[in-house]
Design a protein around this motif. Structure first.
Motif, PDB file in Angstrom:
ATOM      1  N   ARG A  15      37.934  46.424  29.432  1.00  9.91           N
ATOM      2  CA  ARG A  15      38.130  47.814  29.002  1.00  9.91           C
ATOM      3  C   ARG A  15      36.799  48.529  28.840  1.00  9.91           C
ATOM      4  NH1 ARG A  15      42.099  45.466  25.624  1.00  9.91           N
ATOM      5  NH2 ARG A  15      40.677  45.574  23.843  1.00  9.91           N
ATOM      6  N   CYS A  18      35.370  49.265  32.287  1.00  4.14           N
ATOM      7  CA  CYS A  18      36.102  50.374  32.919  1.00  4.14           C
ATOM      8  C   CYS A  18      35.664  51.710  32.350  1.00  4.14           C
ATOM      9  CB  CYS A  18      37.605  50.193  32.730  1.00  4.14           C
ATOM     10  SG  CYS A  18      38.317  48.867  33.713  1.00  4.14           S
ATOM     11  N   VAL A  28      38.402  52.057  38.733  1.00  4.26           N
ATOM     12  CA  VAL A  28      38.422  50.595  38.677  1.00  4.26           C
ATOM     13  C   VAL A  28      39.851  50.076  38.626  1.00  4.26           C
ATOM     14  CG1 VAL A  28      37.565  48.548  37.468  1.00  4.26           C
ATOM     15  CG2 VAL A  28      36.288  50.701  37.317  1.00  4.26           C
ATOM     16  N   ASP A  29      40.144  49.093  39.467  1.00  7.04           N
ATOM     17  CA  ASP A  29      41.349  48.282  39.327  1.00  7.04           C
ATOM     18  C   ASP A  29      40.920  46.966  38.701  1.00  7.04           C
ATOM     19  OD1 ASP A  29      43.051  50.142  40.461  1.00  7.04           O
ATOM     20  OD2 ASP A  29      42.834  49.331  42.484  1.00  7.04           O
ATOM     21  N   VAL A  30      41.683  46.476  37.724  1.00  8.38           N
ATOM     22  CA  VAL A  30      41.313  45.252  37.017  1.00  8.38           C
ATOM     23  C   VAL A  30      42.345  44.164  37.281  1.00  8.38           C
ATOM     24  CG1 VAL A  30      40.780  44.212  34.778  1.00  8.38           C
ATOM     25  CG2 VAL A  30      40.241  46.624  35.195  1.00  8.38           C
ATOM     26  N   SER A 183      46.213  50.338  39.387  1.00  4.15           N
ATOM     27  CA  SER A 183      46.347  50.579  37.958  1.00  4.15           C
ATOM     28  C   SER A 183      47.020  51.910  37.624  1.00  4.15           C
ATOM     29  CB  SER A 183      44.963  50.548  37.288  1.00  4.15           C
ATOM     30  OG  SER A 183      44.098  51.483  37.893  1.00  4.15           O
TER      31      SER A 183
END
Length: 228
Positions: A15, A18, A28-30, A183
């Motif tokens: 977090r 990001c 951002v994709d996590v 996301s």
């Protein structure tokens, strides 16, 4: 906006990263596992990867070696708590472009990601084409002969994927990921709406290409005389 994939299973750290990257204009994709990250990279065209080595299903370098073996040259920053010289050498030899030991300052991490984004990635045509279609991402238009039509950002990403796959079948999940990322929450019929609009635009510019539904598999871009 640039989009990267962060492979990190520590929720709080992810977090914070990001937040720092978003402030720099980087989406951002996590993902927290190697297997899921491998699937995501097949579906999306990421400008860079940030990869933790200590993941629940193994060493992140396993993923990196697999990517490089598959010929995927997307720049990669490796994160790790292992700071010994041989660990850094191992990461670089596996195909990492940069290596950042934990703990690290967020400003430095963001700066390193931005440096990766300035590097050239694998070659792709600036204006991808297939059949009578040419896509011009810089102008946001789709062309067929002398005719052209504007595409919305999600429509542009869908067409980019179709043109890169030529006539191969593309799964619905891959199209959704390409259009909106992994996301971003989208409504169940968002892709159907986008495909409907693209189909109308293909007709408007007189293209012979059609988006066809391949039952049970996904969608494909085919010439109309080949569509079932």
């Amino acid at each position: 906006m640039s989009r990267i994939l962060l492979i990190e299973d520590h929720d709080r750290l992810a977090r914070l990263m990001c937040k720092g990257l978003a402030a720099a204009g980087i989406a951002v994709d996590v993902i927290g596992r190697i297997d899921a990250a491998w699937t995501a990279v097949q579906q999306m065209s990421y400008q860079a990867l940030v990869l933790d080595r200590g993941l629940p299903d193994g060493d992140g370098l396993v993923l990196l070696r697999k990517l490089r073996k598959a010929g995927l040259g997307v720049p990669c920053l490796v994160l790790t708590a292992r700071d010994a010289l041989h660990d850094r050498v191992e990461g670089l030899e596996a195909g990492a472009d940069d290596y950042l030991p934990k703990p690290f300052a967020m400003d430095e991490m963001v700066a390193r990601v931005r440096a990766l984004l300035r590097r050239p990635v694998e070659f792709r045509p600036l204006d991808p084409s297939h059949g009578d279609l040419t896509l011009r991402p810089d102008a946001g238009i789709l062309c067929s002969g002398d005719e052209s039509v504007a595409l919305a950002p999600a429509e542009m990403q869908v067409m980019l994927l179709f043109l890169r796959k030529h006539e191969a079948v593309v799964r619905r999940s891959a199209l959704e990921a390409a259009a909106w990322g992994l996301s971003e929450a989208v409504t169940p019929n968002a892709l159907d709406v986008a495909l409907h609009r693209i189909r109308r635009k293909l007709l408007a510019i007189g293209s012979r290409q059609r988006i066809v539904n391949v039952r049970g598999l996904g969608y494909a871009l085919r010439e109309d005389d080949l569509a079932e």
